[in-house]
Design a protein around this motif. Structure first.
Motif, PDB file in Angstrom:
ATOM      1  N   PRO A   1       0.840  -1.198   0.000  1.00  0.00           N
ATOM      2  CA  PRO A   1       0.000   0.000   0.000  1.00  0.00           C
ATOM      3  C   PRO A   1       0.877   1.251   0.000  1.00  0.00           C
ATOM      4  O   PRO A   1       1.989   1.234   0.544  1.00  0.00           O
ATOM      5  N   ARG A   2       0.391   2.326  -0.615  1.00  0.00           N
ATOM      6  CA  ARG A   2       1.158   3.566  -0.665  1.00  0.00           C
ATOM      7  C   ARG A   2       1.077   4.271   0.690  1.00  0.00           C
ATOM      8  O   ARG A   2       0.371   5.256   0.871  1.00  0.00           O
ATOM      9  N   ASP A   3       1.795   3.714   1.638  1.00  0.00           N
ATOM     10  CA  ASP A   3       1.795   4.238   3.006  1.00  0.00           C
ATOM     11  C   ASP A   3       3.149   3.928   3.638  1.00  0.00           C
ATOM     12  O   ASP A   3       3.440   2.766   3.931  1.00  0.00           O
ATOM     13  N   PRO A   4       3.989   4.949   3.860  1.00  0.00           N
ATOM     14  CA  PRO A   4       5.312   4.700   4.443  1.00  0.00           C
ATOM     15  C   PRO A   4       5.265   3.998   5.793  1.00  0.00           C
ATOM     16  O   PRO A   4       6.169   3.220   6.116  1.00  0.00           O
ATOM     17  N   LEU A   5       4.215   4.227   6.564  1.00  0.00           N
ATOM     18  CA  LEU A   5       4.114   3.569   7.874  1.00  0.00           C
ATOM     19  C   LEU A   5       3.913   2.069   7.719  1.00  0.00           C
ATOM     20  O   LEU A   5       4.477   1.271   8.479  1.00  0.00           O
ATOM     21  N   VAL A   6       3.109   1.683   6.739  1.00  0.00           N
ATOM     22  CA  VAL A   6       2.925   0.253   6.462  1.00  0.00           C
ATOM     23  C   VAL A   6       4.239  -0.360   5.993  1.00  0.00           C
ATOM     24  O   VAL A   6       4.636  -1.450   6.432  1.00  0.00           O
ATOM     25  N   ALA A   7       4.931   0.350   5.104  1.00  0.00           N
ATOM     26  CA  ALA A   7       6.217  -0.143   4.602  1.00  0.00           C
ATOM     27  C   ALA A   7       7.222  -0.304   5.736  1.00  0.00           C
ATOM     28  O   ALA A   7       7.968  -1.291   5.790  1.00  0.00           O
ATOM     29  N   GLU A   8       7.251   0.656   6.647  1.00  0.00           N
ATOM     30  CA  GLU A   8       8.148   0.573   7.811  1.00  0.00           C
ATOM     31  C   GLU A   8       7.815  -0.651   8.649  1.00  0.00           C
ATOM     32  O   GLU A   8       8.711  -1.375   9.106  1.00  0.00           O
ATOM     33  N   LYS A   9       6.539  -0.887   8.851  1.00  0.00           N
ATOM     34  CA  LYS A   9       6.103  -2.032   9.660  1.00  0.00           C
ATOM     35  C   LYS A   9       6.524  -3.353   9.020  1.00  0.00           C
ATOM     36  O   LYS A   9       7.030  -4.255   9.691  1.00  0.00           O
ATOM     37  N   VAL A  10       6.323  -3.449   7.715  1.00  0.00           N
ATOM     38  CA  VAL A  10       6.701  -4.672   6.998  1.00  0.00           C
ATOM     39  C   VAL A  10       8.214  -4.864   7.035  1.00  0.00           C
ATOM     40  O   VAL A  10       8.714  -5.976   7.262  1.00  0.00           O
ATOM     41  N   ALA A  11       8.949  -3.791   6.796  1.00  0.00           N
ATOM     42  CA  ALA A  11      10.413  -3.870   6.804  1.00  0.00           C
ATOM     43  C   ALA A  11      10.936  -4.303   8.162  1.00  0.00           C
ATOM     44  O   ALA A  11      11.886  -5.091   8.258  1.00  0.00           O
ATOM     45  N   ALA A  12      10.315  -3.784   9.230  1.00  0.00           N
ATOM     46  CA  ALA A  12      10.729  -4.171  10.585  1.00  0.00           C
ATOM     47  C   ALA A  12      10.432  -5.648  10.831  1.00  0.00           C
ATOM     48  O   ALA A  12      11.244  -6.369  11.433  1.00  0.00           O
ATOM     49  N   ARG A  13       9.280  -6.109  10.361  1.00  0.00           N
ATOM     50  CA  ARG A  13       8.911  -7.513  10.556  1.00  0.00           C
ATOM     51  C   ARG A  13       9.915  -8.432   9.868  1.00  0.00           C
ATOM     52  O   ARG A  13      10.282  -9.485  10.390  1.00  0.00           O
ATOM     53  N   LEU A  14      10.357  -8.022   8.665  1.00  0.00           N
ATOM     54  CA  LEU A  14      11.317  -8.839   7.918  1.00  0.00           C
ATOM     55  C   LEU A  14      12.759  -8.601   8.357  1.00  0.00           C
ATOM     56  O   LEU A  14      13.688  -9.199   7.812  1.00  0.00           O
ATOM     57  N   LYS A  15      12.932  -7.701   9.304  1.00  0.00           N
ATOM     58  CA  LYS A  15      14.258  -7.392   9.872  1.00  0.00           C
ATOM     59  C   LYS A  15      15.238  -6.919   8.797  1.00  0.00           C
ATOM     60  O   LYS A  15      16.408  -7.328   8.767  1.00  0.00           O
ATOM     61  N   LEU A  16      14.730  -6.054   7.919  1.00  0.00           N
ATOM     62  CA  LEU A  16      15.603  -5.465   6.916  1.00  0.00           C
ATOM     63  C   LEU A  16      16.553  -4.476   7.584  1.00  0.00           C
ATOM     64  O   LEU A  16      16.289  -3.983   8.680  1.00  0.00           O
ATOM     65  N   SER A  17      17.655  -4.161   6.914  1.00  0.00           N
ATOM     66  CA  SER A  17      18.610  -3.196   7.452  1.00  0.00           C
ATOM     67  C   SER A  17      17.959  -1.819   7.532  1.00  0.00           C
ATOM     68  O   SER A  17      16.946  -1.544   6.870  1.00  0.00           O
ATOM     69  N   ASN A  18      18.543  -0.950   8.323  1.00  0.00           N
ATOM     70  CA  ASN A  18      18.007   0.412   8.442  1.00  0.00           C
ATOM     71  C   ASN A  18      17.981   1.117   7.086  1.00  0.00           C
ATOM     72  O   ASN A  18      17.032   1.837   6.759  1.00  0.00           O
ATOM     73  N   LYS A  19      19.021   0.897   6.297  1.00  0.00           N
ATOM     74  CA  LYS A  19      19.082   1.516   4.966  1.00  0.00           C
ATOM     75  C   LYS A  19      17.951   1.001   4.080  1.00  0.00           C
ATOM     76  O   LYS A  19      17.294   1.778   3.370  1.00  0.00           O
ATOM     77  N   ALA A  20      17.715  -0.310   4.129  1.00  0.00           N
ATOM     78  CA  ALA A  20      16.654  -0.895   3.315  1.00  0.00           C
ATOM     79  C   ALA A  20      15.280  -0.433   3.790  1.00  0.00           C
ATOM     80  O   ALA A  20      14.381  -0.172   2.978  1.00  0.00           O
ATOM     81  N   ARG A  21      15.108  -0.319   5.086  1.00  0.00           N
ATOM     82  CA  ARG A  21      13.825   0.155   5.625  1.00  0.00           C
ATOM     83  C   ARG A  21      13.528   1.563   5.126  1.00  0.00           C
ATOM     84  O   ARG A  21      12.407   1.865   4.711  1.00  0.00           O
ATOM     85  N   LYS A  22      14.546   2.421   5.183  1.00  0.00           N
ATOM     86  CA  LYS A  22      14.371   3.812   4.756  1.00  0.00           C
ATOM     87  C   LYS A  22      13.989   3.873   3.279  1.00  0.00           C
ATOM     88  O   LYS A  22      13.091   4.621   2.876  1.00  0.00           O
TER      89      LYS A  22
END
Length: 386
Positions: free
Chosen positions: A261-282
């Motif tokens: 979804p076009r929502d940075p907060l959702v993307a942040e949540k998904v990235a955190a769940r997958l334990k992506l690097s800080n750079k990848a999350r951003k």
């Protein structure tokens, strides 16, 4: 492959008849693809591998010695050497293994027939125990043995089935697909890092859209990525078309963002769940914004070239994205000291004036020379400094 000096040196050190190239290196070589990583299987124990390599002056690292794997470093090559193995017990994530001298038994524990091809450099012969050569020729990715059982042994094989299908398949093996669908919930038992690694590898392929569609239509991602639905497929297809039109290489995080979804907060949540690097999350969160890209170079100056390119491509602006290739955002050639020397009193006004100059400088396309001087003079005059 065997002609590459490092590989040739390793094969000579381990001895003819006791070592074969295996897996991706053999598969890709047969397809005429460039071979990057090279894996070697051997009937020698890992300790004997280390001894023979040492005697030949080849450095080794016991990267997974309890599972029979030693990494050899030979003349610029990094080669994994693994002793033939048989699985004693599996739990879907890990396996307890025993060493063996039976090549077929080692092949039987591998995932797909196209990954269980061995090449004996001494004989110049490919060994194929489960029909991998025919499957490779027909573009078929097929589990070795019973698909449900193979997935139960290692749940990651679900995602690997789709990645290899996207890369090598001309269709999909129905028995494999049915087994993956039946065991989709097994993915929840995997570490999120393993899921992310395999998912991003799939998205990095030239055109994975058809395979992603297949996964979504059969509910494969629902247990671990419920945010992604079939309604997102057109955005992925549009993005891939824009990348190809711009001549820009695939970027898995950009493609991941297209599916969210076009929502940075959702993307942040998904990235955190997958334990992506800080750079990848951003980067994922930045790409997931709905903000209109605007002027390409102004956007790149503000958020960075990679992130600007992501947003432009996601907006379907292939030509604008291509215009950023090779462009390096300049630095504002005016500093606070310059303003003070020209009469501005040190203090908060300096930062405000610099910000105003920078905004106009960016808006006008980063002018220099006389026009830049005019911008500085005008903003200084607005402060009353001159």
């Amino acid at each position: 492959m065997a002609e590459r000096p490092g590989i040739a040196a390793l094969l000579a050190a381990l001895g003819e008849g006791q070592v074969r190239l295996v897996g991706g290196a053999v598969r890709d070589s047969l397809l005429g693809h460039e071979v990057a990583d090279v894996d070697v299987a051997t009937s020698l124990s890992p300790y004997e591998v280390m001894r023979r390599c040492g005697a030949a002056g080849i450095r080794t690292v016991p990267t997974g010695i309890t599972h029979g794997t030693v990494t050899a470093l030979a003349q610029g090559e990094t080669i994994e050497v693994t002793t033939l193995r048989a699985d004693l017990a599996t739990d879907g994530r890990h396996a307890t293994v025993a060493f063996t001298d039976d090549w077929r038994e080692d092949a039987a524990r591998r995932d797909f027939t196209v990954n269980a091809l061995y090449f004996d450099p001494g004989e110049g012969r490919v060994f194929d125990y489960f029909g991998g050569l025919d499957d490779l020729a027909e573009g078929r990715v097929r589990f070795i043995g019973e698909p449900l059982q193979r997935i139960a042994e290692d749940h990651l094989r679900i995602l690997r089935f789709f990645r290899f299908t996207a890369r090598f398949g001309s269709g999909v093996d129905e028995a494999g697909l049915a087994a993956c669908e039946a065991r989709a919930n097994d993915l929840m038992a995997l570490s999120r890092e393993r899921i992310a690694d395999e998912w991003l590898k799939l998205l990095a392929l030239p055109n994975p859209a058809a395979t992603v569609r297949l996964m979504l239509e059969h509910g494969l991602l629902r247990p671990v990525l419920p945010e992604i639905g079939t309604e997102a497929l057109p955005a992925l297809e549009q993005l891939i078309a824009a990348e190809q039109a711009a001549g820009i290489a695939p970027e898995p995080l950009r493609r991941f963002a297209a599916l969210l979804p076009r929502d940075p907060l959702v993307a942040e949540k998904v990235a955190a769940r997958l334990k992506l690097s800080n750079k990848a999350r951003k980067r994922l969160a930045s790409a997931a914004t709905e903000e209109t890209p605007g002027v390409p170079r102004a956007l790149a100056y503000r958020i960075g070239t990679d992130e600007a390119r992501d947003r432009l491509l996601l907006a379907g602006q292939a030509e604008a994205a291509a215009s950023l290739e090779g462009w390096v955002p300049p630095r504002l050639p005016v500093g606070g000291g310059d303003l003070i020397r020209r009469g501005l009193v040190a203090g908060p006004a300096v930062a405000r004036t610099l910000k105003a100059i920078e905004a106009r400088w960016v808006e006008e396309g980063f002018p220099d020379g006389e026009r830049l001087e005019q911008l500085v003079d005008e903003e200084l005059a607005a402060t009353g400094a001159r």
